[in-house]
Motif scaffolding. Structure first.
Motif, mmCIF file in Angstrom:
data_model
loop_
_atom_site.group_PDB
_atom_site.id
_atom_site.type_symbol
_atom_site.label_atom_id
_atom_site.label_comp_id
_atom_site.label_asym_id
_atom_site.label_seq_id
_atom_site.Cartn_x
_atom_site.Cartn_y
_atom_site.Cartn_z
ATOM 1 N N ASP A 225 0.860 -1.090 0.064
ATOM 2 C CA ASP A 225 0.009 0.086 0.186
ATOM 3 C C ASP A 225 0.957 1.208 -0.144
ATOM 4 O O ASP A 225 0.321 2.338 0.308
ATOM 5 C CB ASP A 225 -0.982 0.048 1.426
ATOM 6 C CG ASP A 225 -1.816 -1.160 1.134
ATOM 7 O OD1 ASP A 225 -2.323 -1.535 0.014
ATOM 8 O OD2 ASP A 225 -2.237 -1.627 2.171
ATOM 9 N N ASP A 226 2.151 1.383 -0.379
ATOM 10 C CA ASP A 226 2.980 2.434 -0.400
ATOM 11 C C ASP A 226 3.288 3.078 0.967
ATOM 12 O O ASP A 226 3.569 4.071 0.804
ATOM 13 C CB ASP A 226 2.618 3.531 -1.473
ATOM 14 C CG ASP A 226 2.687 2.813 -2.877
ATOM 15 O OD1 ASP A 226 3.568 1.969 -3.187
ATOM 16 O OD2 ASP A 226 1.682 2.992 -3.786
ATOM 17 N N ASN A 227 2.944 2.109 2.027
ATOM 18 C CA ASN A 227 3.238 2.532 3.227
ATOM 19 C C ASN A 227 4.418 2.006 3.980
ATOM 20 O O ASN A 227 4.663 0.923 3.976
ATOM 21 C CB ASN A 227 2.027 1.949 4.230
ATOM 22 C CG ASN A 227 2.064 2.378 5.638
ATOM 23 O OD1 ASN A 227 2.902 3.170 6.073
ATOM 24 N ND2 ASN A 227 0.856 2.076 6.278
ATOM 25 N N PRO A 228 5.489 3.009 4.234
ATOM 26 C CA PRO A 228 6.768 2.553 4.683
ATOM 27 C C PRO A 228 6.534 1.716 6.166
ATOM 28 O O PRO A 228 7.562 1.235 6.545
ATOM 29 C CB PRO A 228 7.578 3.821 4.783
ATOM 30 C CG PRO A 228 6.476 4.914 4.883
ATOM 31 C CD PRO A 228 5.296 4.332 3.979
ATOM 32 N N GLU A 229 5.540 1.864 6.755
ATOM 33 C CA GLU A 229 5.578 1.252 8.043
ATOM 34 C C GLU A 229 5.262 -0.287 7.877
ATOM 35 O O GLU A 229 5.101 -0.952 8.585
ATOM 36 C CB GLU A 229 4.352 1.980 9.000
ATOM 37 C CG GLU A 229 4.659 3.228 9.184
ATOM 38 C CD GLU A 229 6.025 3.560 9.943
ATOM 39 O OE1 GLU A 229 6.134 2.585 10.758
ATOM 40 O OE2 GLU A 229 6.576 4.445 9.652
ATOM 41 N N LEU A 230 4.547 -0.650 6.481
ATOM 42 C CA LEU A 230 4.487 -2.013 6.302
ATOM 43 C C LEU A 230 5.788 -2.690 5.586
ATOM 44 O O LEU A 230 6.416 -2.185 4.874
ATOM 45 C CB LEU A 230 3.066 -2.031 5.445
ATOM 46 C CG LEU A 230 1.979 -1.590 5.977
ATOM 47 C CD1 LEU A 230 0.766 -1.477 4.783
ATOM 48 C CD2 LEU A 230 1.566 -2.251 7.067
ATOM 49 N N ASP A 231 5.448 -4.022 5.394
ATOM 50 C CA ASP A 231 6.656 -4.771 4.685
ATOM 51 C C ASP A 231 6.762 -4.729 3.339
ATOM 52 O O ASP A 231 5.670 -4.333 2.433
ATOM 53 C CB ASP A 231 6.700 -6.175 5.175
ATOM 54 C CG ASP A 231 6.817 -6.621 6.636
ATOM 55 O OD1 ASP A 231 7.528 -5.766 6.994
ATOM 56 O OD2 ASP A 231 6.247 -7.784 7.098
#
Length: 305
Positions: free
Chosen positions: A266-272
């Motif tokens: 999801d283009d979320n840097p908190e995710l893998d």
């Protein structure tokens, strides 16, 4: 078949845990096999990480491969431990009278500099000249691809305003290319650079061919038609977390850097990260070893020219 590496090389522990068959030099000498001789000129500051990545993608080849790790003399890495360089690396002067079936020249974080301003440019030119006569095929990665295209063919590189950073969709332009044998029509690979090559300059040179490109990342794969040189502007060798570490490093430096595209869930840097390039990255190096190195190199390595 195994990768033959120096005894106690730190990459060995990581590769063994991944069930990759590695063998040290003392074990290999007992076998009556002529392994492929591959040199890796490692220009990256993170020497151990880059070694491991490249050994990983070379490991699927069915013929033994013996590796020489090369570092520059005119610039000593500030990030690599001195003992590591002393124990596992050779300089160009130490290997320049030797011939290799293949060589890999890595990228380097210097793409914003003019080639002539790079500290080791003179030495690198000497090495690239050496590959003309002493290496069956040379694979250049990222900045090294741009440097070699300039050195061999006069193709310039151009600094871009926004870093080309992420995992991008690519297309196969020549499905008959041996380098791309087994590739899907569309595939993904990572890029991480501040410069690019222009198509019109490459297309003016009859000796080389553009094999793959990307709408977002531009030219990816170029090769000489005789297989002597391969130029890859992206990083087929990157492991799952390389872009993440580069992103976090740049953020820590206070750089204005965007999240790597198509990389985090999801283009979320908190995710893998989502790894979608591993198979094609491995296949690219296997094809290079098979079609451009193994099937073209002479049985007697001293006959390479």
């Amino acid at each position: 078949m195994p990768i033959i590496i120096p005894q106690n090389l730190p990459a060995a522990e990581t590769l063994v845990k991944e069930n990759i068959f590695v063998m040290n030099e003392h074990q290999a000498i007992k076998q009556d096999i002529r392994p492929l001789q591959i040199a890796i000129l490692n220009l990256m500051p993170t020497k151990v990480v880059t070694e491991t990545q490249l050994l990983r993608v070379l490991s699927n080849f069915p013929v033994q491969i013996e590796i020489d790790l090369i570092s520059t003399e005119t610039y000593e890495s500030k990030n690599a431990p001195e003992d590591h360089l002393k124990n596992f690396y050779k300089t160009f002067n130490q290997i320049k009278n030797k011939k290799y079936d293949g060589m890999i020249i890595t990228g380097a974080p210097v793409e914003k500099l003019r080639f002539g301003d790079v500290i080791y440019w003179k030495e690198l030119k000497e090495i690239m000249n050496y590959t003309k006569y002493n290496v069956t095929s040379t694979f250049h990665i990222c900045w090294a691809a741009q440097a070699a295209l300039y050195y061999h063919y006069g193709v310039h590189n151009y600094v871009v305003e926004d870093k080309i950073f992420g995992v991008f969709e690519h297309r196969v332009l020549n499905p008959r290319s041996e380098l791309l044998r087994g590739f899907d029509d569309v595939f993904y690979l990572p890029h991480s650079r501040y410069s690019e090559m222009h198509r019109d300059e490459i297309e003016q040179i009859d000796e080389i061919e553009i094999l793959s490109d990307s709408d977002e990342a531009g030219i990816f794969l170029v090769a000489s038609k005789d297989g002597k040189y391969v130029f890859a502007s992206g990083h087929a060798e990157y492991d799952p977390f390389t872009l993440k570490l580069e992103y976090e490093r740049d953020i820590a430096k206070g750089l204005d850097i965007h999240v790597p595209k198509n990389y985090f869930k999801d283009d979320n840097p908190e995710l893998d990260p989502i790894v979608r390039w591993r198979a094609h990255g491995s296949l690219l190096f296997t094809n290079w070893l098979n079609y451009f190195v193994y099937q073209k190199t002479p049985f007697d390595i001293n006959e390479i020219k």
